[in-house]
Design an enzyme around this catalytic site. Sequence first.
Site, PDB file in Angstrom:
ATOM      1  N   GLU A  33       0.823  -1.208   0.000  1.00 20.33           N
ATOM      2  CA  GLU A  33       0.000   0.000   0.000  1.00 20.33           C
ATOM      3  C   GLU A  33       0.865   1.269   0.000  1.00 20.33           C
ATOM      4  O   GLU A  33       0.655   2.183   0.794  1.00 20.33           O
ATOM      5  CB  GLU A  33      -0.975  -0.019   1.185  1.00 20.33           C
ATOM      6  CG  GLU A  33      -1.907  -1.214   1.131  1.00 20.33           C
ATOM      7  CD  GLU A  33      -2.937  -1.287   2.255  1.00 20.33           C
ATOM      8  OE1 GLU A  33      -2.698  -0.701   3.314  1.00 20.33           O
ATOM      9  OE2 GLU A  33      -3.983  -1.926   2.030  1.00 20.33           O
ATOM     10  N   ASP A  67      -8.264  -9.147   4.365  1.00 18.34           N
ATOM     11  CA  ASP A  67      -8.061  -7.986   5.217  1.00 18.34           C
ATOM     12  C   ASP A  67      -9.166  -7.853   6.266  1.00 18.34           C
ATOM     13  O   ASP A  67     -10.021  -6.975   6.144  1.00 18.34           O
ATOM     14  CB  ASP A  67      -8.006  -6.723   4.341  1.00 18.34           C
ATOM     15  CG  ASP A  67      -7.470  -5.527   5.100  1.00 18.34           C
ATOM     16  OD1 ASP A  67      -6.992  -5.707   6.220  1.00 18.34           O
ATOM     17  OD2 ASP A  67      -7.537  -4.412   4.564  1.00 18.34           O
ATOM     18  N   GLU A  86     -12.736  -2.035  11.856  1.00 16.12           N
ATOM     19  CA  GLU A  86     -12.686  -1.381  10.545  1.00 16.12           C
ATOM     20  C   GLU A  86     -13.777  -1.883   9.602  1.00 16.12           C
ATOM     21  O   GLU A  86     -14.501  -1.085   9.011  1.00 16.12           O
ATOM     22  CB  GLU A  86     -11.298  -1.595   9.913  1.00 16.12           C
ATOM     23  CG  GLU A  86     -11.217  -1.061   8.501  1.00 16.12           C
ATOM     24  CD  GLU A  86      -9.848  -1.241   7.854  1.00 16.12           C
ATOM     25  OE1 GLU A  86      -8.935  -1.797   8.502  1.00 16.12           O
ATOM     26  OE2 GLU A  86      -9.703  -0.825   6.696  1.00 16.12           O
TER      27      GLU A  86
END
Length: 663
Positions: A271, A350, A378
Amino acid sequence: MGTTDWTQLWLNYHRVYEGDGAWNIALEGFSDTDVVISNAICEFRKAIELLTGEQVSDSPEAGKKALTLKIAKVASISAEGYSIKGSTNGIDLSASDANGVLYGVFAILRLIACGKRADEVAETASPSNPLRMMNHWDNMDGSIERGYSGNSFFFENEEIIINDRTRDYARFMASIGINGIVINNVNVKGAASYLITDRYFDKVKELSDIFEGYGIKLYMSLNFASPIEIGGMDTCDPLDRSVISWWEKKIKEVYDNLPHLGGFLVKADSEGRPGPFTYGRTQADGANMLADVIAPYGGIIIWRCFVYNCTQDWRDTKTDRARAGYDYFKDLDGAYHDNVILQIKNGPMDFQIREPVSPLLGGLTKTNQMLEVQAAQEYTGHQIDLCYLIPLFKEVLDFHTHCNEEKDTVADIVSGRTMGNNLGGMSAVINTGNDMNWTGDDLAAANTYGFGRLSFNTELTAEEIAREWIAQTLNLPKKEEDILCSMLLRSREIYERYTSPLGIGWMVTPNGHYGPSVDGYEYSRWGTYHRADHLGIGVDRTDRGTGYAQQYYPENAKLYNDPNTCPEELLLFFHHIPYTWKLKTGKTLIQHIYDSHFQGEEEARGLAADWDSLKDAVPEEVYKRVKERFDLQLDNAREWRDQVNSYFYRKCGIPDEKGRTIY
Ligand code: GCV
């Protein structure tokens, strides 16, 4: 109802019974000049008075019975372990080191807070995992990446904050057995790169000393490109001699200033983060270089395996992000040096609400491994929606990888039991912030507490942990405890039902990751991630598809490869399935999607109603705060239900058998 101090989380120390004696403390083989021992005694002194009304005193009132907390050093007890045994004369605590004493004291206080009298206390324990860590994704401007409980309590305006809260935080962490804390975000940018310079050494040392007093080592996330960013060099190639010399000097300086530093956590080549790939080097080249430099100081390098190409083209049906971790790391198994630990996210993607266990866990057989989970919600509701994650963490720990005839579960692997290694354990991306109640949603603290307890004792059940947390935090009567416990235990599956079905994941609002957006995942901009068309949905990861299923040992590979044997909760993760496919319940896939979304939304209303029923049992401010979140959760659940159902109805044109309105 009692008065509840919400800034103290589960260390609330409600009065549970009226004691009948005055306590004194006797040390054998330990000294209270050791700060960990003196902190342990201090905690006992404060807590026992709140819990039982009895003081620790050198000169007790006349006529009071004398009770002794005897703390003895017993070399045969394993590192960080303890044995506690109550009697009418007090409590005997044995341990071989200071952390064992600290954990033993917190165990006594937990057992008393959960309803035992001091004379009934009995427990022998030693940690399941050598390392039990919290990872903060705190940035130095005070923001928290994926934080849902306010700002950082470590950083503000590029300065380090140290106050009463810091010590409380260290107490909370010690009370659940945490022995390592990474203070800054793995995405190390801006001022965070300077944490390893004299701009911050004094403050980091102060923080490290507070942690050290609670048996916790401080770790930092490291910028792999530091030689460039702060060293003014034009390369960070891990095999370049001048880069290695730069690190040698830097790490010496760091340890001269921070002698107790545990080591570093590194996110590289992921990322946008720099890493060894830029120089044509492997992940092992990068990790080993740092590990060799830090080894003389007893430090460790925790190297993340979350390495994947976030710009991949999803139209290419052979490229599969799920494969990336294994593809990048498996071939280098055995090449990592002894003080490197590979930190592996629980699933190959993820932190979705449902994923298979990463095949890298146990796929590696010669490398230290650490399991990474996310307590910060998240993808699981932003600490608005109730989602008790301990059942998910348990599932991962209990998963049989088949890497061995025996001792093949993830819990076995990361604890070191499988390979007989000493380094490994569990890390959680923590869900705390500077909100007064620490976790935004008061009920999300069950995840913070639960992760610590589970990493210390992987045998505990999700229910045992939930009950401990409720008793210590709220001290509810049995009926109300049962209601709250059941809410927690139901919550993960409810969240799963109204969000993305059968392991497909994502379908979430891009970037923010709260609320539905079926085609919206930010990294699948060139094609839908879920591959839904008018006939079916799901990603073919079998040997006919991306071949991901073949990354598992044969027993699991076979199971996942066939849609008839694949666990149904993961069906769409592994297979592209027609909407008319019959599930084991006899329902078609599309009917299952409709039904589970209606059911999930209805069950979310059930959770909110259960919370209402606790109105008089919990403190008013807590009731109100959590109720506001349930109101938001119901909107969210409705939106998910309607968007997902109408998306698939429009795709396939098959109506709901039950004739419900699909918007
Ligand atoms: C810290 C996901 C998150 C990122 C996070 C990353 C990681 O992609 O959305 O915010 O970055 O995981 O684990 O490194």
